[in-house]
Scaffold this motif. Structure first.
Motif, PDB file in Angstrom:
ATOM      1  N   ASP A 175      80.756  24.787  35.563  1.00  0.00           N
ATOM      2  CA  ASP A 175      81.434  25.734  35.274  1.00  0.00           C
ATOM      3  C   ASP A 175      81.521  25.689  33.886  1.00  0.00           C
ATOM      4  O   ASP A 175      81.535  27.048  33.120  1.00  0.00           O
ATOM      5  N   ARG A 176      81.475  24.809  33.203  1.00  0.00           N
ATOM      6  CA  ARG A 176      81.404  24.592  31.763  1.00  0.00           C
ATOM      7  C   ARG A 176      80.210  25.458  31.285  1.00  0.00           C
ATOM      8  O   ARG A 176      79.943  25.869  30.248  1.00  0.00           O
ATOM      9  N   ILE A 177      78.901  25.082  32.065  1.00  0.00           N
ATOM     10  CA  ILE A 177      77.564  25.627  31.849  1.00  0.00           C
ATOM     11  C   ILE A 177      77.419  27.021  31.877  1.00  0.00           C
ATOM     12  O   ILE A 177      77.220  27.975  30.804  1.00  0.00           O
ATOM     13  N   ILE A 178      78.228  27.665  32.971  1.00  0.00           N
ATOM     14  CA  ILE A 178      78.277  28.875  32.905  1.00  0.00           C
ATOM     15  C   ILE A 178      78.984  29.590  32.051  1.00  0.00           C
ATOM     16  O   ILE A 178      78.499  30.678  31.448  1.00  0.00           O
ATOM     17  N   ASP A 179      80.206  29.197  31.914  1.00  0.00           N
ATOM     18  CA  ASP A 179      81.085  29.614  30.763  1.00  0.00           C
ATOM     19  C   ASP A 179      80.484  29.688  29.152  1.00  0.00           C
ATOM     20  O   ASP A 179      80.394  30.764  28.506  1.00  0.00           O
ATOM     21  N   PHE A 180      79.448  28.803  28.825  1.00  0.00           N
ATOM     22  CA  PHE A 180      79.004  28.675  27.785  1.00  0.00           C
ATOM     23  C   PHE A 180      77.895  29.724  27.766  1.00  0.00           C
ATOM     24  O   PHE A 180      77.929  30.278  26.668  1.00  0.00           O
ATOM     25  N   SER A 181      77.210  29.874  28.798  1.00  0.00           N
ATOM     26  CA  SER A 181      75.818  30.765  28.792  1.00  0.00           C
ATOM     27  C   SER A 181      76.535  32.127  28.698  1.00  0.00           C
ATOM     28  O   SER A 181      75.783  33.165  28.206  1.00  0.00           O
ATOM     29  N   GLY A 182      77.509  32.606  29.191  1.00  0.00           N
ATOM     30  CA  GLY A 182      78.094  33.915  29.153  1.00  0.00           C
ATOM     31  C   GLY A 182      77.273  34.809  30.485  1.00  0.00           C
ATOM     32  O   GLY A 182      77.477  35.832  30.355  1.00  0.00           O
ATOM     33  N   ILE A 183      76.660  33.830  31.484  1.00  0.00           N
ATOM     34  CA  ILE A 183      76.139  34.762  32.437  1.00  0.00           C
ATOM     35  C   ILE A 183      77.009  35.469  33.487  1.00  0.00           C
ATOM     36  O   ILE A 183      76.683  36.351  33.743  1.00  0.00           O
ATOM     37  N   GLY A 184      77.882  34.964  33.707  1.00  0.00           N
ATOM     38  CA  GLY A 184      79.120  35.176  34.305  1.00  0.00           C
ATOM     39  C   GLY A 184      78.526  35.607  36.071  1.00  0.00           C
ATOM     40  O   GLY A 184      78.119  34.573  36.442  1.00  0.00           O
ATOM     41  N   ASP A 185      78.795  36.615  36.597  1.00  0.00           N
ATOM     42  CA  ASP A 185      78.492  36.922  37.980  1.00  0.00           C
ATOM     43  C   ASP A 185      77.033  36.822  38.154  1.00  0.00           C
ATOM     44  O   ASP A 185      76.546  36.685  39.353  1.00  0.00           O
ATOM     45  N   PHE A 186      76.171  36.828  37.187  1.00  0.00           N
ATOM     46  CA  PHE A 186      74.704  36.728  37.504  1.00  0.00           C
ATOM     47  C   PHE A 186      74.381  35.289  37.812  1.00  0.00           C
ATOM     48  O   PHE A 186      72.925  35.355  38.209  1.00  0.00           O
ATOM     49  N   ILE A 187      75.100  34.435  37.781  1.00  0.00           N
ATOM     50  CA  ILE A 187      74.620  33.123  38.007  1.00  0.00           C
ATOM     51  C   ILE A 187      74.081  33.056  39.162  1.00  0.00           C
ATOM     52  O   ILE A 187      73.262  32.240  39.786  1.00  0.00           O
ATOM     53  N   ASP A 188      74.451  33.787  40.244  1.00  0.00           N
ATOM     54  CA  ASP A 188      74.055  33.754  41.776  1.00  0.00           C
ATOM     55  C   ASP A 188      72.812  35.018  42.039  1.00  0.00           C
ATOM     56  O   ASP A 188      72.715  35.252  43.205  1.00  0.00           O
ATOM     57  N   ALA A 189      72.527  35.514  41.041  1.00  0.00           N
ATOM     58  CA  ALA A 189      71.441  36.600  40.908  1.00  0.00           C
ATOM     59  C   ALA A 189      70.010  35.728  40.761  1.00  0.00           C
ATOM     60  O   ALA A 189      70.054  34.777  39.824  1.00  0.00           O
ATOM     61  N   PRO A 190      69.054  36.077  41.160  1.00  0.00           N
ATOM     62  CA  PRO A 190      67.563  35.609  40.978  1.00  0.00           C
ATOM     63  C   PRO A 190      67.291  35.536  39.619  1.00  0.00           C
ATOM     64  O   PRO A 190      67.598  36.636  38.764  1.00  0.00           O
ATOM     65  N   VAL A 191      66.658  34.725  38.894  1.00  0.00           N
ATOM     66  CA  VAL A 191      66.433  34.554  37.476  1.00  0.00           C
ATOM     67  C   VAL A 191      65.412  35.738  37.201  1.00  0.00           C
ATOM     68  O   VAL A 191      65.459  36.177  35.943  1.00  0.00           O
ATOM     69  N   ARG A 192      64.759  36.149  38.113  1.00  0.00           N
ATOM     70  CA  ARG A 192      63.733  37.114  37.793  1.00  0.00           C
ATOM     71  C   ARG A 192      64.370  38.529  37.338  1.00  0.00           C
ATOM     72  O   ARG A 192      63.862  39.419  36.785  1.00  0.00           O
ATOM     73  N   THR A 193      65.541  38.535  37.708  1.00  0.00           N
ATOM     74  CA  THR A 193      66.627  39.803  37.371  1.00  0.00           C
ATOM     75  C   THR A 193      67.035  39.628  36.119  1.00  0.00           C
ATOM     76  O   THR A 193      67.729  40.572  35.562  1.00  0.00           O
TER      77      THR A 193
END
Length: 244
Positions: free
Chosen positions: A128-146
């Motif tokens: 959760d801390r990593i997601i929050d810092f990165s600012g990726i939000g809901d894209f965390i569950d999308a393929p990285v190619r997107t």
């Protein structure tokens, strides 16, 4: 914390390009080998960096800056000389380089954590801390190619810097993301510095180098042109560039 003794990195550069394996095999059978020239990316470098120092590395393109960081991070071995390094190292040489672009951001967090030596349980507690810092939000569950290149870099930075390393090696990552993320990245690096991490930074931004570093090393053609207080070195480098 870091010591280099007479370090040289030498590459073999072919004089001519062989476009296919077939042509290479024909040349080998005809005993017409490819001619090579030796190129010293680093040439007899010796210096030391104490624990808690933040050192900026500057120089023109092709000076050997990235090669130097890779040698210190033990990604490549020196052709000659020795590198001595103490402590846990976090090399930020190419953010997202270890990502699987078909996997989601979440899956890549665990993958990168395993590469860095952390257990799945440990990474789950930090997710959760990593997601929050990165600012990726809901894209965390999308393929990285997107993802955009900035999103990949932000997630890579968040993973690599979530826990303070003893040695942090940063190659041109201070410009990733938008202005807000750049400020967050710089603030995290400053916090590491205040808490005693040894930090090496490569950047083409004199402002960033002066803001973060206490010393600077000016590389040119694989050799040390000048090393000393950051203001003195950066100002001399700027004068040199202006006269070119």
């Amino acid at each position: 914390m870091i010591q280099l003794d007479h370090v040289t990195v030498r590459f073999r550069i072919p004089h001519e390009r062989i476009p296919t394996f077939q042509e290479y095999a024909i040349r080998w059978l005809q005993r017409r080998g490819v001619r090579y020239a030796d190129f010293n990316a680093l040439n007899d470098l010796s210096f030391s960096i104490d624990q808690g120092e933040t050192v900026g590395i500057i120089g023109p393109n092709g000076a050997g800056k990235s090669t130097l960081l890779k040698v210190i991070a033990q990604v490549i071995r020196p052709t000659e000389g020795r590198v001595r390094l103490r402590g846990r190292v976090a090399p930020l040489l190419e953010l997202g380089a270890g990502f699987d672009y078909e996997m989601t951001g979440r899956e890549n967090v665990f993958l990168n954590g395993a590469v860095l030596g952390f257990s799945r349980r440990d990474m789950a507690s930090r997710l959760d801390r990593i997601i929050d810092f990165s600012g990726i939000g809901d894209f965390i569950d999308a393929p990285v190619r997107t993802y955009s290149s900035g999103m990949v870099a932000r997630l890579g930075f968040a993973v690599a810097t979530d826990i303070q390393p003893e040695v942090l090696i940063i190659d041109e990552v201070l410009a990733v993301g938008d202005a807000e993320f750049q400020q967050k990245s710089a603030a995290r690096i400053r916090k590491f510095r205040e808490n005693g991490s040894t930090i090496l930074v490569v950047s083409h931004s004199p402002t960033s180098i002066k803001a973060l570093c206490s010393r600077a090393l000016w590389l040119e053609h694989g050799k040390i042109r000048l090393m000393g207080p950051v203001g003195q070195v950066v100002d001399q480098y700027a004068l040199g560039q202006a006269s070119v």
